[in-house]
Write an enzyme that holds these catalytic residues in place. Structure first.
Site, PDB file in Angstrom:
ATOM      1  N   ASN A   6       0.832  -1.124  -0.029  1.00 10.61           N
ATOM      2  CA  ASN A   6       0.158   0.002   0.228  1.00 10.61           C
ATOM      3  C   ASN A   6       0.925   1.391  -0.015  1.00 10.61           C
ATOM      4  O   ASN A   6       1.438   1.507   1.160  1.00 10.61           O
ATOM      5  CB  ASN A   6      -1.054   0.028   0.974  1.00 10.61           C
ATOM      6  CG  ASN A   6      -1.802   1.359   1.239  1.00 10.61           C
ATOM      7  OD1 ASN A   6      -1.849   1.918   0.455  1.00 10.61           O
ATOM      8  ND2 ASN A   6      -2.183   1.462   2.648  1.00 10.61           N
ATOM      9  N   GLY A 163       2.606   2.010  10.819  1.00 12.33           N
ATOM     10  CA  GLY A 163       3.479   3.088  10.453  1.00 12.33           C
ATOM     11  C   GLY A 163       4.494   3.352  11.999  1.00 12.33           C
ATOM     12  O   GLY A 163       5.083   4.525  11.969  1.00 12.33           O
TER      13      GLY A 163
END
Ligand code: PEP
Length: 234
Positions: A6, A163
């Protein structure tokens, strides 16, 4: 296995084409058997012919119309896109998508036969309430979602792991995927801080059928290394 990248809001159109060209070469040269997906930004999609499945990170449940800033089926069909990511936590929590809209997207693209990578995941405050609360939260993200859809790929992505460089323990990943497996016979991916150096371990876990990777996939060599890990798992 399913190995998916992604890109979020990263890489330009030119960089995306270069990336996918390198990926195709790697897949060809190594006779890769895994299912490989790439989700570029909407402005970088193009009609790609090859082993890499190119999908979109978001699409509105419409053919076309007055939905400023969104793309619909007409724009996807122009580039022969048949795969869509739905329910990503950044769309839920940063962009404010409701479960109602997410369910509408799922139903709409399911009825058109799209491959759907459907993401679920709990924020840290829910995680801290314990397993029961957490599973209730995840189950609520599955309400109205047809888990028997033949082109569904489920992605479990704890929000606090996305993240951040932090991942759940292997035991927790196995436990959660095993519970999800009771209601999902389709592939279940893990996502959240998967990198070239932990992919093999995560891919080896029971009931992990692949990974959805964000920042760790931005370098094509790293992504290829994860695909190679999947190839080498018995
Ligand atoms: C993601 O965005 O789906 C994701 C898993 O991100 P990251 O790998 O950067 O944690």
């Amino acid at each position: 296995m399913v190995i998916a990248a992604n890109f979020k809001t990263n890489l330009t159109r030119y960089q995306t084409r270069e990336y996918i060209a390198s990926l195709e070469k790697f897949i060809h040269d190594n006779s890769v058997r895994q299912e490989v997906f790439v989700f570029p930004t909407a402005t970088s999609i193009y009609a790609h012919d090859g082993n890499v499945n190119v999908g979109v990170q978001n699409a509105y449940p419409t053919k076309n119309g007055a939905f400023t800033g969104e793309i619909g089926v007409d724009q996807l069909e122009e580039f022969n896109i048949k795969t869509v990511l739905i329910g990503h936590s950044e769309r839920r929590h940063v962009l404010g998508e409701t479960q109602e809209l997410i369910t509408a997207k799922y139903e709409f693209y399911k009825n058109l036969g799209y491959t759907i990578v459907y993401c679920i995941g709990e924020p840290l405050n829910i995680r801290e309430k314990g397993m029961d609360e957490m599973m209730n939260y995840l189950r609520a993200q599955l309400i109205g979602i047809d888990m028997n859809y033949e082109n569904l790929i489920l992605a479990y992505e704890p929000v606090w792991a996305i993240g951040t460089g932090v991942t759940p323990t292997n035991d927790d990943i196995v436990k959660i995927h095993s519970i999800l497996r009771n209601s999902c016979k389709r592939p279940i991916l893990y996502g959240g801080s998967v990198k070239a150096d932990n992919a093999k371990e995560i891919l080896s876990l029971h009931n992990v059928d692949g990974v959805l990777v964000g920042s760790g996939a931005l370098n094509v060599n790293d992504f290829c290394s994860m695909i190679n890990d999947a190839e080498n798992i018995k």
